[in-house]
Design a protein around this motif. Structure first.
Motif, short mmCIF file in Angstrom:
data_model
loop_
_atom_site.label_atom_id
_atom_site.label_comp_id
_atom_site.label_asym_id
_atom_site.label_seq_id
_atom_site.Cartn_x
_atom_site.Cartn_y
_atom_site.Cartn_z
N PHE A 174 18.09 84.74 7.22
CA PHE A 174 18.69 84.68 8.18
C PHE A 174 19.12 83.01 8.50
CE2 PHE A 174 16.07 87.62 11.78
CZ PHE A 174 16.64 88.92 10.38
N THR A 175 20.08 82.74 9.28
CA THR A 175 20.72 80.64 9.51
C THR A 175 20.97 80.80 10.43
OG1 THR A 175 21.66 81.03 6.98
CG2 THR A 175 22.47 79.58 8.34
N ILE A 176 20.29 79.85 11.42
CA ILE A 176 20.49 79.01 12.45
C ILE A 176 21.49 78.08 12.71
CG2 ILE A 176 18.77 77.05 12.23
CD1 ILE A 176 17.69 78.28 15.30
N SER A 177 21.81 78.51 13.47
CA SER A 177 22.69 76.99 13.67
C SER A 177 24.22 76.54 15.00
CB SER A 177 24.81 77.07 12.82
OG SER A 177 25.25 78.36 13.78
N ARG A 178 24.33 75.39 15.61
CA ARG A 178 24.26 75.70 16.40
C ARG A 178 25.81 74.42 16.49
NH1 ARG A 178 20.29 72.45 19.53
NH2 ARG A 178 22.02 72.37 21.15
N ASP A 179 26.88 75.05 18.05
CA ASP A 179 28.00 73.76 18.53
C ASP A 179 27.26 73.57 19.13
OD1 ASP A 179 30.55 73.26 18.89
OD2 ASP A 179 31.61 74.96 18.13
N ASN A 180 27.60 72.15 19.26
CA ASN A 180 27.80 71.47 20.76
C ASN A 180 28.54 71.41 21.99
OD1 ASN A 180 24.60 70.64 20.26
ND2 ASN A 180 25.00 69.50 19.43
N ALA A 181 30.14 71.64 20.68
CA ALA A 181 31.13 71.83 21.54
C ALA A 181 31.56 72.76 22.36
CB ALA A 181 31.83 71.59 20.81
N LYS A 182 30.76 73.71 21.56
CA LYS A 182 30.66 75.41 22.61
C LYS A 182 30.25 75.77 23.41
CE LYS A 182 33.72 76.72 19.11
NZ LYS A 182 34.04 78.00 17.94
N ASN A 183 28.57 74.77 23.30
CA ASN A 183 28.24 75.25 23.87
C ASN A 183 26.69 76.24 23.68
OD1 ASN A 183 27.83 72.32 25.62
ND2 ASN A 183 28.70 73.78 27.03
N THR A 184 26.50 76.68 22.37
CA THR A 184 26.16 78.18 21.68
C THR A 184 25.47 77.74 20.50
OG1 THR A 184 28.80 78.32 22.41
CG2 THR A 184 27.07 80.41 20.76
N GLU A 185 24.45 78.49 20.60
CA GLU A 185 23.66 78.45 19.22
C GLU A 185 24.17 79.97 18.52
OE1 GLU A 185 19.48 78.74 18.33
OE2 GLU A 185 18.93 79.67 20.68
N TYR A 186 23.86 79.83 17.08
CA TYR A 186 23.76 80.90 16.61
C TYR A 186 22.81 81.64 15.66
CZ TYR A 186 28.61 80.00 17.36
OH TYR A 186 29.22 79.64 18.49
N LEU A 187 22.28 82.84 15.47
CA LEU A 187 21.68 83.34 14.32
C LEU A 187 22.00 84.00 13.67
CD1 LEU A 187 18.40 83.46 13.28
CD2 LEU A 187 18.31 84.97 14.56
N GLN A 188 22.85 83.65 12.06
CA GLN A 188 23.51 85.06 11.72
C GLN A 188 22.57 85.70 10.84
OE1 GLN A 188 26.76 85.52 10.53
NE2 GLN A 188 25.92 87.23 8.92
N MET A 189 21.98 86.96 10.89
CA MET A 189 21.38 87.63 10.18
C MET A 189 21.73 88.32 9.67
SD MET A 189 18.87 88.61 13.62
CE MET A 189 20.47 89.47 14.56
N ASN A 190 21.54 88.10 7.83
CA ASN A 190 21.15 88.80 7.14
C ASN A 190 20.66 89.69 5.71
OD1 ASN A 190 24.76 88.24 7.47
ND2 ASN A 190 23.59 86.39 5.39
N SER A 191 20.97 90.52 5.16
CA SER A 191 19.94 91.88 4.23
C SER A 191 19.25 92.20 5.60
CB SER A 191 19.12 90.89 3.58
OG SER A 191 20.07 91.16 2.56
N LEU A 192 19.24 93.10 6.37
CA LEU A 192 18.85 93.33 7.76
C LEU A 192 17.13 94.24 7.99
CD1 LEU A 192 21.07 93.04 10.59
CD2 LEU A 192 18.16 91.87 10.16
N LYS A 193 15.88 94.15 7.43
CA LYS A 193 15.36 95.21 7.69
C LYS A 193 14.97 96.13 8.80
CE LYS A 193 13.94 91.81 3.91
NZ LYS A 193 12.60 91.61 3.05
N SER A 194 13.99 97.00 8.51
CA SER A 194 13.38 98.01 9.78
C SER A 194 12.68 97.00 10.55
CB SER A 194 13.20 99.21 9.38
OG SER A 194 11.43 98.92 8.38
#
Length: 123
Positions: free
Chosen positions: A67-87
């Motif tokens: 997982f990778t967390i990131s944010r874009d303060n110009a867009k007032n948004t945070e993200y969570l990129q989730m790869n290789s998801l497991k049950s």
């Protein structure tokens, strides 16, 4: 601040998803942000957090490297990129905002919470 999480869904093991959390109401860059999750019958657990500037991040051991967390303060948004998801990643995911410059990992250190978005990973 109001938080609106989105991006959840039903995927298969090994797939990827990106969650978003849109903030409104106050200056987004003043808040450290985080993601938590809660599976049925379990307590809410920390997933990832990011500092106000985005320069510092912290992850739960169970998601580190996937997982990778990131944010874009110009867009007032945070993200969570989730790869290789497991049950075992199946849960309702919540975004949270804490009025502090430090990375936070404990739920009671966050002041505002989004409504949650369901992530279901089928094996």
């Amino acid at each position: 601040v109001q938080l609106q999480a989105s991006g959840g869904g039903l995927v298969q093991a090994g797939d990827s998803l990106r969650l978003s959390c849109a903030a409104s109401g106050r200056t987004f860059s003043l808040f450290a942000m985080g993601w938590f999750r809660q599976a049925p019958g379990k307590e809410r657990e920390f997933v990832a957090a990011i500092s106000r500037s985005g320069g510092n991040t912290h992850y739960a051991d169970s998601v580190k490297g996937r997982f990778t967390i990131s944010r874009d303060n110009a867009k007032n948004t945070e993200y969570l990129q989730m790869n290789s998801l497991k049950s075992e990643d199946t849960a309702v995911y919540y975004c949270a905002a804490g009025y502090t410059r430090l990375v936070q990992t404990v739920p009671n250190q966050f002041d505002y919470w989004g409504q949650g978005t369901q992530v279901t990973v089928s094996s």
